[in-house]
Design a protein around this motif. Structure first.
Motif, PDB file in Angstrom:
ATOM      1  N   ASN A  29       0.674  -1.227   0.096  1.00 13.75           N
ATOM      2  CA  ASN A  29      -0.058  -0.057  -0.152  1.00 13.75           C
ATOM      3  C   ASN A  29       0.837   1.251  -0.054  1.00 13.75           C
ATOM      4  OD1 ASN A  29      -2.533  -1.335  -0.163  1.00 13.75           O
ATOM      5  ND2 ASN A  29      -2.721  -1.433   2.089  1.00 13.75           N
ATOM      6  N   ARG A  30       2.055   1.062   0.897  1.00  8.12           N
ATOM      7  CA  ARG A  30       2.733   2.510   0.820  1.00  8.12           C
ATOM      8  C   ARG A  30       3.540   2.559  -0.551  1.00  8.12           C
ATOM      9  NH1 ARG A  30       3.774   4.361   6.086  1.00  8.12           N
ATOM     10  NH2 ARG A  30       3.123   2.811   7.980  1.00  8.12           N
ATOM     11  N   LEU A  31       3.875   1.509  -1.112  1.00 10.25           N
ATOM     12  CA  LEU A  31       4.637   1.603  -2.569  1.00 10.25           C
ATOM     13  C   LEU A  31       3.642   2.072  -3.452  1.00 10.25           C
ATOM     14  CD1 LEU A  31       6.894  -1.624  -2.399  1.00 10.25           C
ATOM     15  CD2 LEU A  31       7.559   1.022  -2.190  1.00 10.25           C
ATOM     16  N   ARG A  32       2.498   1.605  -3.639  1.00  9.00           N
ATOM     17  CA  ARG A  32       1.529   2.167  -4.395  1.00  9.00           C
ATOM     18  C   ARG A  32       1.085   3.557  -4.347  1.00  9.00           C
ATOM     19  NH1 ARG A  32      -0.990  -3.371  -3.600  1.00  9.00           N
ATOM     20  NH2 ARG A  32      -0.336  -4.588  -5.151  1.00  9.00           N
ATOM     21  N   ALA A  35       9.380  15.421  -1.749  1.00  5.50           N
ATOM     22  CA  ALA A  35       9.847  15.008  -0.411  1.00  5.50           C
ATOM     23  C   ALA A  35       8.734  14.072   0.241  1.00  5.50           C
ATOM     24  CB  ALA A  35       9.857  16.441   0.492  1.00  5.50           C
ATOM     25  N   ALA A  36       7.297  14.258  -0.194  1.00  6.74           N
ATOM     26  CA  ALA A  36       6.329  13.309   0.301  1.00  6.74           C
ATOM     27  C   ALA A  36       6.684  11.799  -0.407  1.00  6.74           C
ATOM     28  CB  ALA A  36       4.991  13.620  -0.211  1.00  6.74           C
ATOM     29  N   VAL A  37       7.095  11.739  -1.648  1.00  5.04           N
ATOM     30  CA  VAL A  37       7.337  10.559  -2.414  1.00  5.04           C
ATOM     31  C   VAL A  37       8.487   9.857  -1.515  1.00  5.04           C
ATOM     32  CG1 VAL A  37       8.340   9.271  -4.317  1.00  5.04           C
ATOM     33  CG2 VAL A  37       6.666  11.196  -4.514  1.00  5.04           C
ATOM     34  N   SER A  38       9.322  10.875  -1.170  1.00  3.44           N
ATOM     35  CA  SER A  38      10.640  10.147  -0.607  1.00  3.44           C
ATOM     36  C   SER A  38      10.313   9.434   0.834  1.00  3.44           C
ATOM     37  CB  SER A  38      11.863  11.252  -0.444  1.00  3.44           C
ATOM     38  OG  SER A  38      12.748  10.621   0.396  1.00  3.44           O
ATOM     39  N   ARG A  39       9.550  10.296   1.725  1.00  2.00           N
ATOM     40  CA  ARG A  39       9.260   9.927   2.834  1.00  2.00           C
ATOM     41  C   ARG A  39       8.385   8.623   2.781  1.00  2.00           C
ATOM     42  NH1 ARG A  39       8.261  15.272   3.623  1.00  2.00           N
ATOM     43  NH2 ARG A  39       5.996  15.139   3.259  1.00  2.00           N
ATOM     44  N   ALA A  40       7.433   8.309   1.820  1.00  6.46           N
ATOM     45  CA  ALA A  40       6.596   7.042   1.622  1.00  6.46           C
ATOM     46  C   ALA A  40       7.599   5.810   1.282  1.00  6.46           C
ATOM     47  CB  ALA A  40       5.654   7.339   0.367  1.00  6.46           C
ATOM     48  N   ARG A  88       9.216   5.121   4.505  1.00  6.19           N
ATOM     49  CA  ARG A  88       8.538   4.193   5.510  1.00  6.19           C
ATOM     50  C   ARG A  88       8.480   2.991   4.982  1.00  6.19           C
ATOM     51  NH1 ARG A  88       6.064   7.378   8.790  1.00  6.19           N
ATOM     52  NH2 ARG A  88       4.395   7.120   9.355  1.00  6.19           N
ATOM     53  N   ALA A  89       8.078   2.677   3.725  1.00  6.93           N
ATOM     54  CA  ALA A  89       8.047   1.225   3.137  1.00  6.93           C
ATOM     55  C   ALA A  89       9.236   0.321   3.444  1.00  6.93           C
ATOM     56  CB  ALA A  89       7.890   1.238   1.757  1.00  6.93           C
ATOM     57  N   GLY A  90      10.489   1.224   3.362  1.00  5.38           N
ATOM     58  CA  GLY A  90      11.614   0.413   3.641  1.00  5.38           C
ATOM     59  C   GLY A  90      11.768   0.051   4.987  1.00  5.38           C
ATOM     60  N   PHE A  91      11.457   1.091   5.968  1.00  2.60           N
ATOM     61  CA  PHE A  91      11.556   0.867   7.309  1.00  2.60           C
ATOM     62  C   PHE A  91      10.759  -0.206   7.814  1.00  2.60           C
ATOM     63  CE2 PHE A  91      13.107   5.462   7.846  1.00  2.60           C
ATOM     64  CZ  PHE A  91      14.207   5.147   7.987  1.00  2.60           C
ATOM     65  N   LYS A  92       9.367  -0.196   7.145  1.00  5.41           N
ATOM     66  CA  LYS A  92       8.465  -1.546   7.512  1.00  5.41           C
ATOM     67  C   LYS A  92       8.939  -2.957   7.082  1.00  5.41           C
ATOM     68  CE  LYS A  92       4.316  -2.754   8.827  1.00  5.41           C
ATOM     69  NZ  LYS A  92       4.049  -2.593  10.142  1.00  5.41           N
ATOM     70  N   ILE A  93       9.909  -2.794   6.019  1.00  7.17           N
ATOM     71  CA  ILE A  93      10.485  -4.070   5.502  1.00  7.17           C
ATOM     72  C   ILE A  93      11.550  -4.509   6.574  1.00  7.17           C
ATOM     73  CG2 ILE A  93      12.011  -5.153   3.680  1.00  7.17           C
ATOM     74  CD1 ILE A  93      10.425  -3.352   1.783  1.00  7.17           C
ATOM     75  N   VAL A  94      12.379  -3.530   6.984  1.00 11.88           N
ATOM     76  CA  VAL A  94      13.432  -3.788   7.747  1.00 11.88           C
ATOM     77  C   VAL A  94      12.568  -4.225   9.223  1.00 11.88           C
ATOM     78  CG1 VAL A  94      15.286  -2.837   9.234  1.00 11.88           C
ATOM     79  CG2 VAL A  94      15.230  -2.220   6.942  1.00 11.88           C
ATOM     80  N   ALA A  95      11.878  -3.549   9.879  1.00 10.15           N
ATOM     81  CA  ALA A  95      11.113  -3.833  10.953  1.00 10.15           C
ATOM     82  C   ALA A  95      10.316  -5.311  10.840  1.00 10.15           C
ATOM     83  CB  ALA A  95      10.140  -2.960  11.242  1.00 10.15           C
ATOM     84  N   ALA A  96       9.940  -5.767   9.635  1.00 11.73           N
ATOM     85  CA  ALA A  96       9.280  -6.937   9.564  1.00 11.73           C
ATOM     86  C   ALA A  96      10.520  -8.067   9.462  1.00 11.73           C
ATOM     87  CB  ALA A  96       8.544  -7.077   8.166  1.00 11.73           C
ATOM     88  N   GLY A  97      11.632  -7.748   9.013  1.00  6.72           N
ATOM     89  CA  GLY A  97      12.834  -8.559   9.003  1.00  6.72           C
ATOM     90  C   GLY A  97      13.350  -8.893  10.409  1.00  6.72           C
ATOM     91  N   ALA A 100      21.325   1.209   4.522  1.00 14.64           N
ATOM     92  CA  ALA A 100      20.734   1.307   3.235  1.00 14.64           C
ATOM     93  C   ALA A 100      19.499   2.411   3.112  1.00 14.64           C
ATOM     94  CB  ALA A 100      20.386  -0.029   2.627  1.00 14.64           C
ATOM     95  N   LEU A 101      19.119   2.558   4.061  1.00 12.24           N
ATOM     96  CA  LEU A 101      17.866   3.578   4.063  1.00 12.24           C
ATOM     97  C   LEU A 101      18.350   5.096   4.471  1.00 12.24           C
ATOM     98  CD1 LEU A 101      14.990   1.155   5.373  1.00 12.24           C
ATOM     99  CD2 LEU A 101      15.381   2.078   3.197  1.00 12.24           C
ATOM    100  N   ALA A 102      19.438   4.898   5.181  1.00 13.82           N
ATOM    101  CA  ALA A 102      19.872   6.178   5.768  1.00 13.82           C
ATOM    102  C   ALA A 102      20.404   7.216   4.429  1.00 13.82           C
ATOM    103  CB  ALA A 102      20.934   6.120   6.723  1.00 13.82           C
TER     104      ALA A 102
END
Length: 88
Positions: free
Chosen positions: A13-16, A43-48, A51-60, A86-88
């Motif tokens: 959903n975040r990526l879409r 900037a909004a695209v970048s934040r989205a 957030r998707a990347g952080f969600k992936i890392v958190a799930a990992g 990688a997300l920094a």
């Protein structure tokens, strides 16, 4: 694997949403919109995406902890650090 079904759905959903926002930024540039508006939306695209990347890392991380409890190969600290950087 990214995580459970709920995590995958949230990431998709975040990526879409980011995909739609990026299409909007492209349209704004093509229309010659004001630089401030374009940068704000970019900037909004970048934040989205972040957030998707952080969600992936958190799930990992969850999988790593759960996997370690189940006897699976846990991720090393170096592997986790690389994911964060990688997300920094």
């Amino acid at each position: 694997m990214i995580g459970n079904e709920e995590s995958i759905t949230l990431v998709l959903n975040r990526l879409r949403r980011a995909h739609g926002q990026l299409a909007g930024v492209i349209a704004m540039i093509e229309q010659g919109r004001d630089c401030k508006d374009v940068v704000t939306q970019l900037a909004a695209v970048s934040r989205a995406l972040d957030r998707a990347g952080f969600k992936i890392v958190a799930a990992g991380l969850r999988e790593c902890v759960d996997g370690a409890a189940d006897g699976a190969d846990p991720m090393t600290v170096d592997e986790l650090e690389k994911l964060f950087l990688a997300l920094a």
